[in-house]
Write a protein that holds these residues in place. Structure first.
Motif, short mmCIF file in Angstrom:
data_model
loop_
_atom_site.label_atom_id
_atom_site.label_comp_id
_atom_site.label_asym_id
_atom_site.label_seq_id
_atom_site.Cartn_x
_atom_site.Cartn_y
_atom_site.Cartn_z
N LEU A 87 0.03 9.40 -0.56
CA LEU A 87 -1.23 8.73 -0.31
C LEU A 87 -1.14 7.24 -0.66
CD1 LEU A 87 -3.79 11.39 -1.61
CD2 LEU A 87 -3.30 10.79 0.76
N GLU A 88 -0.46 6.93 -1.75
CA GLU A 88 -0.30 5.53 -2.14
C GLU A 88 0.51 4.76 -1.11
OE1 GLU A 88 1.39 5.92 -6.01
OE2 GLU A 88 -0.56 6.04 -7.02
N ALA A 89 1.52 5.42 -0.53
CA ALA A 89 2.31 4.79 0.52
C ALA A 89 1.46 4.54 1.76
CB ALA A 89 3.52 5.66 0.87
N GLN A 90 0.60 5.51 2.10
CA GLN A 90 -0.29 5.35 3.24
C GLN A 90 -1.28 4.22 3.02
OE1 GLN A 90 -2.11 9.16 4.03
NE2 GLN A 90 -0.15 10.19 4.22
N ILE A 91 -1.79 4.13 1.79
CA ILE A 91 -2.73 3.06 1.46
C ILE A 91 -2.06 1.70 1.63
CG2 ILE A 91 -4.00 1.98 -0.45
CD1 ILE A 91 -4.56 4.84 -1.46
N LEU A 92 -0.82 1.58 1.13
CA LEU A 92 -0.10 0.32 1.25
C LEU A 92 0.13 -0.04 2.71
CD1 LEU A 92 1.42 -2.03 -0.01
CD2 LEU A 92 3.45 -0.59 -0.14
N GLU A 93 0.49 0.97 3.52
CA GLU A 93 0.71 0.72 4.95
C GLU A 93 -0.56 0.26 5.63
OE1 GLU A 93 2.45 3.00 8.94
OE2 GLU A 93 2.21 4.08 7.06
N LEU A 94 -1.70 0.90 5.30
CA LEU A 94 -2.97 0.49 5.89
C LEU A 94 -3.37 -0.91 5.45
CD1 LEU A 94 -4.99 3.83 5.55
CD2 LEU A 94 -4.14 2.79 7.66
N GLN A 95 -3.06 -1.26 4.20
CA GLN A 95 -3.35 -2.61 3.73
C GLN A 95 -2.53 -3.64 4.49
OE1 GLN A 95 -2.54 -2.12 -0.46
NE2 GLN A 95 -4.68 -1.74 -0.98
N GLN A 96 -1.26 -3.28 4.77
CA GLN A 96 -0.40 -4.18 5.54
C GLN A 96 -0.94 -4.38 6.95
OE1 GLN A 96 3.67 -2.85 5.38
NE2 GLN A 96 3.60 -2.54 3.18
N ILE A 97 -1.36 -3.26 7.57
CA ILE A 97 -1.91 -3.35 8.92
C ILE A 97 -3.17 -4.19 8.93
CG2 ILE A 97 -2.98 -2.00 10.77
CD1 ILE A 97 -1.07 0.29 10.03
N SER A 98 -4.02 -3.99 7.93
CA SER A 98 -5.25 -4.76 7.83
C SER A 98 -4.94 -6.25 7.68
CB SER A 98 -6.08 -4.27 6.63
OG SER A 98 -7.24 -5.05 6.47
N ALA A 99 -3.95 -6.56 6.85
CA ALA A 99 -3.58 -7.96 6.66
C ALA A 99 -3.03 -8.56 7.94
CB ALA A 99 -2.55 -8.07 5.53
#
Length: 254
Positions: A87-99
């Motif tokens: 889940l933490e990896a998914q959160i990081l990926e979503l944050q990258q996409i958002s950025a």
């Protein structure tokens, strides 16, 4: 005991869902009336439903939850730790996409005159995943030959068609002087774009730059290359990474 209707009300689950859980063996009624077929549950099973709903919220499948409910404490801890990491990896990926979404209109793009820069390079057929190994060989040789690195490392792509797993690529280290150099980059007019963020969206920046080249009346004249201006070595947060993309170009005639 309580009826399936009361169980549905208490746990905020539909009767259809409770019946499905029964078929899966996830939550079987403690009693089924032989004459009416009515299902009855114990009050203790409400706690089991709370766990089921919690594990679903954590992202486990129903099949995985079946095993978790029967797991001992050590196995449960391992499963929860693994899911937390996912889940933490998914959160990081979503944050990258958002950025990346926020920066897509802020990318630096345009024509650039870059001075010729001596480099020490290694050119071979390789996959993108092999870059780390190739750069390791380069730095080993640079150290052995007492060469002086200067500026960000880079990669140049010689194939007309890019293959992520097998391309004619040259990785290189810029040098302070021409002594020991075996190639050079720059010294020509280039179309340049600065990609900000992780490498997962690098292909989008390439596409935008090629489109800009065509729309502004240029044509490519050589192999494109990248300079890794800011990387994970300086900061592990991909939002801070910067990659300069260069395409040698000339103005179209007529």
């Amino acid at each position: 005991m309580i009826t399936i209707g009361k169980m549905s009300q208490a746990c905020q689950l539909s009767v259809k869902t409770l019946r499905w859980y029964d078929q899966m063996g996830l939550l079987k009624p403690v009693h089924i009336d032989e004459k009416t077929g009515f299902r009855y549950y114990s009050l203790d099973q409400i706690d089991r439903v709370i766990l089921i709903k919690r594990y679903k919220r954590f992202g486990f499948s129903l099949e995985e939850i079946t095993g978790l409910l029967e797991a001992d404490e050590d196995r449960l801890r391992v499963s929860l730790s693994r899911k937390k990491a996912e889940l933490e990896a998914q959160i990081l990926e979503l944050q990258q996409i958002s950025a990346e979404m926020g920066k897509c209109l802020k990318k630096e793009m345009g024509r650039n005159e870059m001075s010729e820069m001596p480099v020490f390079g290694l050119r071979q057929q390789m996959a993108v995943k092999d870059f780390g190994t190739a750069f390791g060989k380069l730095f080993e040789q640079v150290t052995k030959d007492h060469l002086q690195p200067a500026g960000p490392t880079g990669a140049r792509y010689y194939d007309e068609e890019f293959d992520h797993d097998d391309s004619d690529v040259e990785v290189f280290i810029p040098l302070a002087t021409k002594e020991g150099a075996n190639a050079s980059v720059g010294g020509m007019t280039c179309a340049k774009l600065t990609h900000k963020g992780g490498y997962s969206a690098l292909d989008e920046s390439y596409a935008r730059l090629v489109k800009w080249i065509e729309e502004n009346g240029y044509r490519t004249t050589g192999a494109p290359y990248e300079l890794y201006v800011k990387t994970g070595y300086e900061n592990p947060n991909p939002e801070t990474w910067e990659t300069d993309i260069y395409f040698p170009v000339t103005k179209k005639q007529g």
